[in-house]
Motif scaffolding. Structure first.
Motif: not given
Length: 64
Positions: A40-64
């Motif tokens: 479903k499009p909503s599931v695909a969108r949710r997966a995309q948002v979760q992936k973006a959050q994960y990548i952002q958390s990795l980038r934040d961890a590198e900049n600490i």
């Protein structure tokens, strides 16, 4: 459709290796896997948002 020209005197194993490499690069495999099951499009969108959050958390961890 992928076309792999086989040169005269070329080993078939080498031609197969070129075919496999071209197959992976053209992302045909990913498209076939996506078509196997409908998402479903909503599931695909949710997966995309979760992936973006994960990548952002990795980038934040590198900049600490």
């Amino acid at each position: 459709m992928l076309i792999i020209p086989v040169k005269e005197g070329e080993n078939i194993d080498r031609a197969l290796k070129r075919y496999k490499r071209k197959f992976v690069r053209t992302t045909i495999k990913n498209q076939l896997q996506e078509r196997k099951q409908f998402t479903k499009p909503s599931v695909a969108r949710r997966a995309q948002v979760q992936k973006a959050q994960y990548i952002q958390s990795l980038r934040d961890a590198e900049n600490i």
